[in-house]
Design an enzyme around this catalytic site. Structure first.
Site, mmCIF file in Angstrom:
data_model
loop_
_atom_site.group_PDB
_atom_site.id
_atom_site.type_symbol
_atom_site.label_atom_id
_atom_site.label_comp_id
_atom_site.label_asym_id
_atom_site.label_seq_id
_atom_site.Cartn_x
_atom_site.Cartn_y
_atom_site.Cartn_z
ATOM 1 N N ALA A 191 39.302 13.946 50.967
ATOM 2 C CA ALA A 191 38.305 15.010 50.885
ATOM 3 C C ALA A 191 38.022 15.314 49.423
ATOM 4 O O ALA A 191 38.935 15.387 48.605
ATOM 5 C CB ALA A 191 38.792 16.272 51.588
ATOM 6 N N GLN A 245 36.718 18.163 47.043
ATOM 7 C CA GLN A 245 36.518 19.614 47.029
ATOM 8 C C GLN A 245 35.930 20.048 45.689
ATOM 9 O O GLN A 245 36.577 19.949 44.656
ATOM 10 C CB GLN A 245 37.852 20.332 47.279
ATOM 11 C CG GLN A 245 37.912 21.782 46.833
ATOM 12 C CD GLN A 245 36.898 22.702 47.497
ATOM 13 O OE1 GLN A 245 36.436 22.435 48.605
ATOM 14 N NE2 GLN A 245 36.529 23.771 46.822
ATOM 15 N N PHE A 246 34.673 20.512 45.724
ATOM 16 C CA PHE A 246 34.034 21.050 44.523
ATOM 17 C C PHE A 246 34.496 22.494 44.333
ATOM 18 O O PHE A 246 34.290 23.339 45.205
ATOM 19 C CB PHE A 246 32.513 20.996 44.645
ATOM 20 C CG PHE A 246 31.936 19.633 44.372
ATOM 21 C CD1 PHE A 246 31.386 19.334 43.139
ATOM 22 C CD2 PHE A 246 31.970 18.647 45.339
ATOM 23 C CE1 PHE A 246 30.864 18.076 42.877
ATOM 24 C CE2 PHE A 246 31.452 17.380 45.094
ATOM 25 C CZ PHE A 246 30.903 17.093 43.854
ATOM 26 N N GLY A 247 35.094 22.762 43.189
ATOM 27 C CA GLY A 247 35.610 24.089 42.881
ATOM 28 C C GLY A 247 37.120 24.118 42.959
ATOM 29 O O GLY A 247 37.697 23.986 44.045
ATOM 30 N N GLY A 248 37.755 24.260 41.797
ATOM 31 C CA GLY A 248 39.216 24.314 41.746
ATOM 32 C C GLY A 248 39.736 25.719 41.558
ATOM 33 O O GLY A 248 40.872 25.911 41.107
ATOM 34 N N GLY A 304 39.071 27.544 46.399
ATOM 35 C CA GLY A 304 39.188 26.091 46.548
ATOM 36 C C GLY A 304 40.628 25.654 46.730
ATOM 37 O O GLY A 304 40.941 24.844 47.620
ATOM 38 N N ARG A 305 41.536 26.172 45.889
ATOM 39 C CA ARG A 305 42.949 25.777 45.972
ATOM 40 C C ARG A 305 43.670 26.483 47.113
ATOM 41 O O ARG A 305 44.500 25.885 47.801
ATOM 42 C CB ARG A 305 43.672 26.106 44.656
ATOM 43 C CG ARG A 305 43.157 25.378 43.443
ATOM 44 C CD ARG A 305 44.135 25.457 42.280
ATOM 45 N NE ARG A 305 44.647 26.795 42.015
ATOM 46 C CZ ARG A 305 44.034 27.734 41.310
ATOM 47 N NH1 ARG A 305 42.837 27.483 40.780
ATOM 48 N NH2 ARG A 305 44.584 28.924 41.115
ATOM 49 N N LYS A 345 30.985 38.174 60.855
ATOM 50 C CA LYS A 345 31.869 38.184 59.695
ATOM 51 C C LYS A 345 31.201 38.852 58.503
ATOM 52 O O LYS A 345 31.754 39.757 57.871
ATOM 53 C CB LYS A 345 32.283 36.753 59.357
ATOM 54 C CG LYS A 345 33.307 36.654 58.234
ATOM 55 C CD LYS A 345 32.671 36.428 56.887
ATOM 56 C CE LYS A 345 33.705 36.471 55.778
ATOM 57 N NZ LYS A 345 33.117 36.200 54.452
#
Length: 388
Positions: free
Chosen positions: A5, A7-10, A14-15, A213
Site C-alpha cells: 500500500a 500511503q500519502f501523508g506521514g 497517516g501513521r 459522522k
C-alpha cells in the site's frame, strides 16, 4: 505475493490510523511525503508505536514493515511504487489532494498489473476520493481516460478517530483514541472485489455514514472547540465539563440528529445513542485535546458542505430548526488570528476587507436566495460590527 500500500501523508493520521490498519492487514506500507524530517525519521527507524487511549487504559501496538519516499525529490520512485501497489491511500488534508494527484496519475498510467489499483482518500471531507479522482483525470492523457478504470478503482470513505496533540518528544510514535470507524463504499470495486482490510466496514451506500459522522462527530467537536475557545477553555474535556457549553453542544446535535433521522431513515433512538457516545468520547480527559487544535482551519469548516453550513442549509431547505447551528457557526467566525493557524488569519482578513454580503458568500458558499442566507448574513454582520 506480498501486498503493498502506498500511503500519502506521514503525519499522525497517516501513521496512527491508516498505516496501523494496513500493517495489521499484512500490507507493506510505503509512505510518501514532502517533509524531509518525516521521511528521514521513517527511513531511519525500523518501527514506531501507536498507543490507543481509552478510559480503560492504554494499549500499544508496534508498526513495522514500511518504507518512506520524498516525492519532492524522488517522484520517479513514487511512480514505480504506485505502478506495482495494491492500494493507494492518503491523509494529507482536502486542500492538498490537487498536489498529490499528478504523481498518482503517472503511477496509475504506468500500471501493468492485472488487478486495478484501489484508491481510497482518508480525509475529513465528503467525497474526498471523488475530488482526488477528478484531479487525477485532469492529469491523465485524454487518450488514456477510457482505459483508466482498467488500472484503478476509486472509492469514497468516511473516517472517524480522534488524534489529540502529541507530546513534544513523541517522534514517530502516535497517541490516538482507541475508538475508530473506517467505512468505505464497495460498489466501485465490482467483480474484482475490494481490498482485504479487516478494519474497513464495506457498505453499498456511504452517504448516511459520511453525513452521520461529519454532522455529529465533526460538528460536535468543532462546536465544543469554538465555544470553548471563546470562553477561555484550554481543552475539549474542560469545555464539555462546563454545563452551559455541554448543553449547547447537545442542542446543536439535536438539530443535526433531526436531519439524519429525516433524511436517512435512521431511528431517533439509534441516532440519540450515537450522539451520546460521541459526546462521551470527545469528553475523554485522557485525550488532552486542545480547543485550538480542534478549531483550526475555520475557513474550511465554515464552507458550504462542511459541519455547520452543510446540515444547517439542508435543515433550512426542509423548513426545520437550525438556530443552534447558526450559533456554532457564529462562534467559528470569532476564531480569528489564532497563533499557528493561517486560516484564522485569513478569516479575519475576509471579514475585515469585505462587505457583509461578500464575506457571507465567500465564506459559506450560500447563494442569496437560499433560506439560510439571510440568517447567516445577520451573524456575519454581527461579528463584523463587533470588530469595528
Amino acid at each position: 505475493m506480498a501486498k503493498k500500500a502506498v500511503q500519502f501523508g506521514g503525519g499522525n493520521i497517516g501513521r496512527g490510523f491508516v498505516a496501523e490498519f494496513l500493517h495489521t492487514a499484512g500490507y507493506e506500507v510505503v509512505f510518501v511525503d514532502v517533509v524531509d524530517s518525516v521521511i528521514n525519521s521513517l527511513n531511519e527507524s525500523s518501527s514506531y508505536n501507536v498507543t490507543e487511549i481509552s478510559e480503560e487504559g492504554e494499549t500499544t501496538k508496534t508498526i513495522t514493515n514500511y518504507r518512506a519516499i520524498n516525492s519532492k525529490h524522488n517522484e520517479s520512485d513514487v511512480v514505480q511504487e504506485i505502478a506495482s501497489a495494491d492500494v493507494v491511500t492518503c491523509a494529507v488534508g482536502p486542500n492538498i489532494l490537487k498536489f498529490i494527484a499528478p504523481v498518482i496519475a503517472k503511477g496509475i498510467d504506468a500500471r501493468t498489473e492485472a488487478k486495478p489499483l484501489a484508491v481510497i482518500a482518508c480525509e475529513n471531507a465528503i467525497g474526498a476520493t471523488d475530488t482526488l479522482h477528478g484531479f487525477i483525470k485532469e492529469n491523465t492523457n485524454p487518450d488514456r481516460l477510457t482505459s483508466l478504470y482498467d488500472r484503478a478503482q476509486f472509492a469514497n470513505s468516511a473516517i472517524d478517530r480522534i488524534v489529540p496533540n502529541q507530546p513534544a518528544d513523541s517522534g514517530l510514535n502516535v497517541r490516538i483514541e482507541k475508538f475508530y470507524e473506517w467505512v468505505v463504499e464497495k460498489t466501485p470495486f465490482g467483480e474484482t472485489g475490494h481490498p482485504d482490510i479487516p478494519a474497513i466496514h464495506w457498505v453499498d451506500n456511504l452517504e448516511p455514514y459520511i453525513e452521520r459522522k461529519l454532522f455529529t462527530v465533526n460538528t460536535g467537536h468543532a462546536t465544543t472547540a469554538y465555544y470553548g475557545y471563546n470562553r477561555g477553555k484550554k481543552t475539549i474535556a474542560e469545555a464539555l465539563s462546563d454545563e452551559e457549553i455541554r448543553s449547547i453542544v447537545h442542542k446543536v446535535l439535536d438539530e443535526t440528529a433531526s436531519l439524519i433521522v429525516a433524511k436517512h431513515g435512521i431511528s431517533e433512538q439509534e441516532q440519540q445513542e450515537y450522539v451520546n457516545k460521541i459526546v462521551s468520547r470527545i469528553s475523554n480527559p485522557y485525550l488532552e485535546d486542545q480547543v485550538g487544535r480542534v478549531g483550526r482551519a475555520p475557513v474550511r469548516k465554515l464552507s458550504r458542505k462542511e459541519r455547520f453550513i452543510g446540515p444547517a442549509s439542508q435543515l433550512a431547505e426542509r423548513g426545520m430548526s437550525f438556530e443552534n447551528l447558526l450559533g456554532a457557526a457564529e462562534m467559528a467566525l470569532r476564531f480569528q488570528n489564532v497563533p499557528g493557524d493561517e486560516e484564522s488569519v485569513e478569516l479575519a482578513r475576509v471579514l475585515k476587507e469585505n462587505k457583509v454580503d461578500g464575506a457571507t458568500t465567500q465564506l459559506t458558499g450560500l447563494e442569496e436566495g437560499h433560506p439560510l442566507y439571510a440568517p447567516m448574513l445577520a451573524r456575519v454582520h454581527q461579528v463584523q460590527q463587533e470588530a469595528q
